[in-house]
Write an enzyme that holds these catalytic residues in place. Sequence first.
Site, PDB file in Angstrom:
ATOM      1  N   LYS A  90       0.862  -1.192   0.000  1.00 28.93           N
ATOM      2  CA  LYS A  90       0.000   0.000   0.000  1.00 28.93           C
ATOM      3  C   LYS A  90       0.886   1.226   0.000  1.00 28.93           C
ATOM      4  O   LYS A  90       1.822   1.321   0.811  1.00 28.93           O
ATOM      5  CB  LYS A  90      -0.880   0.008   1.282  1.00 28.93           C
ATOM      6  CG  LYS A  90      -1.806   1.207   1.366  1.00 28.93           C
ATOM      7  CD  LYS A  90      -3.052   1.013   0.533  1.00 28.93           C
ATOM      8  CE  LYS A  90      -3.829   2.311   0.284  1.00 28.93           C
ATOM      9  NZ  LYS A  90      -3.401   3.013  -0.965  1.00 28.93           N
ATOM     10  N   GLN A 111       7.270   3.871   3.923  1.00 27.62           N
ATOM     11  CA  GLN A 111       5.850   3.506   3.947  1.00 27.62           C
ATOM     12  C   GLN A 111       5.605   2.246   4.780  1.00 27.62           C
ATOM     13  O   GLN A 111       4.560   2.112   5.416  1.00 27.62           O
ATOM     14  CB  GLN A 111       5.377   3.280   2.498  1.00 27.62           C
ATOM     15  CG  GLN A 111       3.876   3.339   2.303  1.00 27.62           C
ATOM     16  CD  GLN A 111       3.353   4.760   2.210  1.00 27.62           C
ATOM     17  OE1 GLN A 111       3.907   5.581   1.504  1.00 27.62           O
ATOM     18  NE2 GLN A 111       2.279   5.053   2.922  1.00 27.62           N
ATOM     19  N   LYS A 114       5.454   3.374   8.386  1.00 29.53           N
ATOM     20  CA  LYS A 114       4.298   4.269   8.544  1.00 29.53           C
ATOM     21  C   LYS A 114       3.004   3.474   8.579  1.00 29.53           C
ATOM     22  O   LYS A 114       2.146   3.658   9.447  1.00 29.53           O
ATOM     23  CB  LYS A 114       4.276   5.248   7.367  1.00 29.53           C
ATOM     24  CG  LYS A 114       3.170   6.279   7.409  1.00 29.53           C
ATOM     25  CD  LYS A 114       2.944   6.940   6.048  1.00 29.53           C
ATOM     26  CE  LYS A 114       4.189   7.580   5.494  1.00 29.53           C
ATOM     27  NZ  LYS A 114       3.875   8.456   4.323  1.00 29.53           N
ATOM     28  N   LYS A 126       5.383   1.737  -3.111  1.00 30.99           N
ATOM     29  CA  LYS A 126       5.352   3.077  -3.707  1.00 30.99           C
ATOM     30  C   LYS A 126       5.640   2.941  -5.188  1.00 30.99           C
ATOM     31  O   LYS A 126       6.295   1.984  -5.606  1.00 30.99           O
ATOM     32  CB  LYS A 126       6.433   3.967  -3.075  1.00 30.99           C
ATOM     33  CG  LYS A 126       6.174   5.447  -3.241  1.00 30.99           C
ATOM     34  CD  LYS A 126       5.305   5.992  -2.136  1.00 30.99           C
ATOM     35  CE  LYS A 126       4.922   7.428  -2.327  1.00 30.99           C
ATOM     36  NZ  LYS A 126       4.251   7.947  -1.107  1.00 30.99           N
ATOM     37  N   GLY A 165      -2.539   8.360  -4.309  1.00 31.85           N
ATOM     38  CA  GLY A 165      -1.863   9.555  -4.807  1.00 31.85           C
ATOM     39  C   GLY A 165      -0.611   9.905  -4.016  1.00 31.85           C
ATOM     40  O   GLY A 165      -0.325   9.346  -2.960  1.00 31.85           O
ATOM     41  N   ASP A 166       0.156  10.797  -4.560  1.00 34.04           N
ATOM     42  CA  ASP A 166       1.307  11.431  -3.909  1.00 34.04           C
ATOM     43  C   ASP A 166       1.585  12.674  -4.756  1.00 34.04           C
ATOM     44  O   ASP A 166       0.667  13.154  -5.446  1.00 34.04           O
ATOM     45  CB  ASP A 166       2.505  10.458  -3.856  1.00 34.04           C
ATOM     46  CG  ASP A 166       3.624  10.945  -2.923  1.00 34.04           C
ATOM     47  OD1 ASP A 166       3.490  10.771  -1.708  1.00 34.04           O
ATOM     48  OD2 ASP A 166       4.624  11.521  -3.402  1.00 34.04           O
ATOM     49  N   THR A 209      -4.304  13.676   5.205  1.00 42.77           N
ATOM     50  CA  THR A 209      -2.878  13.817   5.549  1.00 42.77           C
ATOM     51  C   THR A 209      -2.658  15.114   6.329  1.00 42.77           C
ATOM     52  O   THR A 209      -2.010  15.120   7.390  1.00 42.77           O
ATOM     53  CB  THR A 209      -2.003  13.780   4.282  1.00 42.77           C
ATOM     54  OG1 THR A 209      -2.385  12.646   3.502  1.00 42.77           O
ATOM     55  CG2 THR A 209      -0.541  13.691   4.639  1.00 42.77           C
ATOM     56  N   ASN A 240      -1.960  19.101  -1.926  1.00 40.91           N
ATOM     57  CA  ASN A 240      -2.965  18.437  -1.095  1.00 40.91           C
ATOM     58  C   ASN A 240      -2.636  18.533   0.391  1.00 40.91           C
ATOM     59  O   ASN A 240      -3.483  18.934   1.200  1.00 40.91           O
ATOM     60  CB  ASN A 240      -3.084  16.969  -1.536  1.00 40.91           C
ATOM     61  CG  ASN A 240      -3.945  16.166  -0.596  1.00 40.91           C
ATOM     62  OD1 ASN A 240      -3.442  15.545   0.329  1.00 40.91           O
ATOM     63  ND2 ASN A 240      -5.251  16.208  -0.794  1.00 40.91           N
ATOM     64  N   SER A 385      -6.747   5.978   3.737  1.00 37.38           N
ATOM     65  CA  SER A 385      -6.804   5.049   2.596  1.00 37.38           C
ATOM     66  C   SER A 385      -7.183   3.657   3.086  1.00 37.38           C
ATOM     67  O   SER A 385      -7.959   2.942   2.432  1.00 37.38           O
ATOM     68  CB  SER A 385      -5.444   4.964   1.892  1.00 37.38           C
ATOM     69  OG  SER A 385      -5.234   6.074   1.049  1.00 37.38           O
TER      70      SER A 385
HETATM   71  P1  NDP Z   1       1.024  17.773  -4.375  1.00 35.96           P
HETATM   72  O1  NDP Z   1       1.495  17.381  -5.719  1.00 35.96           O
HETATM   73  O2  NDP Z   1      -0.427  17.984  -4.137  1.00 35.96           O
HETATM   74  O3  NDP Z   1       1.779  19.080  -3.885  1.00 35.96           O
HETATM   75  C1  NDP Z   1       3.172  19.114  -3.821  1.00 35.96           C
HETATM   76  C2  NDP Z   1       3.613  20.499  -3.416  1.00 35.96           C
HETATM   77  O4  NDP Z   1       5.005  20.492  -3.112  1.00 35.96           O
HETATM   78  C3  NDP Z   1       3.444  21.520  -4.525  1.00 35.96           C
HETATM   79  O5  NDP Z   1       3.236  22.768  -3.962  1.00 35.96           O
HETATM   80  C4  NDP Z   1       4.771  21.434  -5.253  1.00 35.96           C
HETATM   81  O6  NDP Z   1       5.111  22.575  -5.994  1.00 35.96           O
HETATM   82  C5  NDP Z   1       5.720  21.266  -4.081  1.00 35.96           C
HETATM   83  N1  NDP Z   1       6.894  20.526  -4.519  1.00 35.96           N
HETATM   84  C6  NDP Z   1       6.935  19.273  -5.013  1.00 35.96           C
HETATM   85  N2  NDP Z   1       8.169  18.926  -5.351  1.00 35.96           N
HETATM   86  C7  NDP Z   1       8.930  19.989  -5.075  1.00 35.96           C
HETATM   87  C8  NDP Z   1      10.301  20.241  -5.204  1.00 35.96           C
HETATM   88  N3  NDP Z   1      11.151  19.316  -5.684  1.00 35.96           N
HETATM   89  N4  NDP Z   1      10.754  21.440  -4.780  1.00 35.96           N
HETATM   90  C9  NDP Z   1       9.899  22.378  -4.298  1.00 35.96           C
HETATM   91  N5  NDP Z   1       8.588  22.203  -4.156  1.00 35.96           N
HETATM   92  C10 NDP Z   1       8.112  21.019  -4.538  1.00 35.96           C
HETATM   93  O7  NDP Z   1       1.598  16.650  -3.394  1.00 35.96           O
HETATM   94  P2  NDP Z   1       1.159  16.298  -1.889  1.00 35.96           P
HETATM   95  O8  NDP Z   1       0.681  17.509  -1.189  1.00 35.96           O
HETATM   96  O9  NDP Z   1       0.285  15.119  -1.971  1.00 35.96           O
HETATM   97  O10 NDP Z   1       2.554  15.809  -1.290  1.00 35.96           O
HETATM   98  C11 NDP Z   1       3.423  16.663  -0.552  1.00 35.96           C
HETATM   99  C12 NDP Z   1       4.325  15.837   0.323  1.00 35.96           C
HETATM  100  O11 NDP Z   1       3.523  15.076   1.242  1.00 35.96           O
HETATM  101  C13 NDP Z   1       5.189  14.796  -0.402  1.00 35.96           C
HETATM  102  O12 NDP Z   1       6.403  14.650   0.312  1.00 35.96           O
HETATM  103  C14 NDP Z   1       4.373  13.520  -0.271  1.00 35.96           C
HETATM  104  O13 NDP Z   1       5.181  12.367  -0.389  1.00 35.96           O
HETATM  105  C15 NDP Z   1       3.844  13.693   1.148  1.00 35.96           C
HETATM  106  N6  NDP Z   1       2.661  12.910   1.511  1.00 35.96           N
HETATM  107  C16 NDP Z   1       1.518  12.959   0.779  1.00 35.96           C
HETATM  108  C17 NDP Z   1       0.407  12.237   1.181  1.00 35.96           C
HETATM  109  C18 NDP Z   1      -0.890  12.321   0.472  1.00 35.96           C
HETATM  110  O14 NDP Z   1      -1.857  11.718   0.949  1.00 35.96           O
HETATM  111  N7  NDP Z   1      -1.010  13.061  -0.643  1.00 35.96           N
HETATM  112  C19 NDP Z   1       0.451  11.359   2.357  1.00 35.96           C
HETATM  113  C20 NDP Z   1       1.677  11.430   3.113  1.00 35.96           C
HETATM  114  C21 NDP Z   1       2.736  12.179   2.669  1.00 35.96           C
HETATM  115  P3  NDP Z   1       4.989  22.529  -7.594  1.00 35.96           P
HETATM  116  O15 NDP Z   1       3.528  22.448  -7.871  1.00 35.96           O
HETATM  117  O16 NDP Z   1       5.633  23.775  -8.076  1.00 35.96           O
HETATM  118  O17 NDP Z   1       5.722  21.296  -8.032  1.00 35.96           O
HETATM  119  O1  2IT Z   2       3.155   8.921   1.478  1.00 34.78           O
HETATM  120  C1  2IT Z   2       1.994   8.502   1.687  1.00 34.78           C
HETATM  121  O2  2IT Z   2       1.678   7.985   2.759  1.00 34.78           O
HETATM  122  C2  2IT Z   2       1.005   8.695   0.620  1.00 34.78           C
HETATM  123  N1  2IT Z   2       1.321   9.286  -0.399  1.00 34.78           N
HETATM  124  C3  2IT Z   2      -0.385   8.134   0.790  1.00 34.78           C
HETATM  125  C4  2IT Z   2      -0.403   6.673   0.452  1.00 34.78           C
HETATM  126  C5  2IT Z   2      -1.763   6.025   0.428  1.00 34.78           C
HETATM  127  O3  2IT Z   2      -1.781   4.833   0.082  1.00 34.78           O
HETATM  128  O4  2IT Z   2      -2.763   6.650   0.758  1.00 34.78           O
END
Ligand code: NDP
Ligand code: 2IT
Length: 453
Positions: A90, A111, A114, A126, A165-166, A209, A240, A385
């Site tokens: 997952k 993961q 976590k 992943k 998603g991520d 998250t 997100n 999830s």
């Molecule tokens: P999104 O794609 O929705 O948003 C990512 C954000 O981070 C954007 O603002 C993006 O800017 C910025 N970003 C991404 N890469 C870079 C980079 N290399 N340098 C600077 N800014 C960057 O992703 P999420 O919000 O889902 O994910 C954000 C973080 O949270 C990640 O580390 C992800 O692994 C983690 N995460 C997400 C979960 C989820 O449920 N979605 C769960 C747990 C952890 P830009 O648009 O300009 O690229």
């Molecule tokens: O990093 C993470 O925990 C996620 N991107 C969410 C993974 C999931 O299966 O909901």
Amino acid sequence: MSGYAAEFMDAVRAKNSGEPEFLQAVAEVVDSCNIVLDRHPELREAKILERMVEPERVIIFRVPWQDDAGEFQINRGFRIEMNSAIGPYKGGLRFHPSVNLGILKFLAFEQVYKNALTTLPMGGGKGGSDFDPKGKSDGEVMRFCQSFMTELQRHIGPDTDVPAGDIGVGGREIGFLFGQYKRLRNEFTGVLTGKGLNWGGSLIRPEATGYGCVYFAAEMLATKGDSLEGKTCLVSGSGNVAQYTIEKILDMGGTVVTASDSSGFVYDEAGIDREKLAFLMELKNVTRGRIKEYADKYPSAVFKPVDPALDHNPLWAIKADCAFPSATQNEINAADAANLLGNGVKLVAEGANMPSSPDAVRAFVNAGILYAPGKASNAGGVATSGLEMSQNSMRLSWPREEVDERLHTIMRNIHAACVNAANEYGTPGNYVNGANIAGFLKVAGAMKDQGLV
Ligand code: NDP
Ligand code: 2IT
């Protein structure tokens, strides 16, 4: 590091050279869990750690697709099936040009622990691609997702591997991926999470998250008799995780003064209120614009573009009580950590995965602030999830309040598990050790029970 841990890391380094993020993630877990192996020699004899760093399976595939101009495009697709000791693989899918094997292996490795912390039956995985959705039309994103799923569908399933998603993969991409899976397999199943509400998604999954991270922060503050009320907070990212982190901080009476994307950040001294947050969500989720447009609209905000000449990110040099890094890995380096600590930061709760460099982590831990590693504080997303998977299996959906209450309870339990493990292994208040040890013990026990596989 000494003795067994040092030799172990030498071997992992030799086998995984060119994967710095994976080595970083492994080194942190080994550092925390060495003491566990001293107390449990049977786990060392069973080579649990040696098995944990070797993915059960890695799938790498070609993703061909056609752009709007009719030109053929080729990307690389990945799925890392890291560990299935406690449940089906997952974890999310990341679409970003920086994606490579090492980055996805670090994410899959994190993961595993976590998912164990969530208390739900989920193994770790992943995947993703070096495809960049930025600037692509909906049609291009759809064709890419369909091609990606045409291969991935052979390897996943509701009892095998359940992606989500991520970075770069949100509701739009999950929709296209799900549609293609269903078409190819002729099955309507819970094979992906983060689905739309009227086709099997769970209420609160989009928020989970960010909300979960703030619930975790509130638990940490409560151990000091404190709360988020009146606190000034820094948030990075504007996707997100960042959006719903900001929303929940507002619910809890805090003020958020920053948001960012890869072009720079905005500093809004007056605070991002609900109206401004609605604008930010529209900007990022619908019109898919850049963060500067926030400062163009709101005169209380200034935009600071990324300056590659700087050795630090000025976002983390703004005076604040709490920091919620919610963009990407290694976005806080030693200089940033020093700036945060110099300004008296009380709490750092990671929404992103591994956003603090090893030097930054050490600085936070040594300073004795409330510091939550992502594998604990951002586990609310994957936990919800897991709740989506349960609802899909039962073919029903729980109301919003019920899912939110379950999420809140899970985050409280993860907090307690971290505190207890840190105490039991002699490092009270160290959430890094607490999270790594509690997650490790659960997976290690399951692996030992299941024999040499
Ligand atoms: P999104 O794609 O929705 O948003 C990512 C954000 O981070 C954007 O603002 C993006 O800017 C910025 N970003 C991404 N890469 C870079 C980079 N290399 N340098 C600077 N800014 C960057 O992703 P999420 O919000 O889902 O994910 C954000 C973080 O949270 C990640 O580390 C992800 O692994 C983690 N995460 C997400 C979960 C989820 O449920 N979605 C769960 C747990 C952890 P830009 O648009 O300009 O690229
Ligand atoms: O990093 C993470 O925990 C996620 N991107 C969410 C993974 C999931 O299966 O909901």
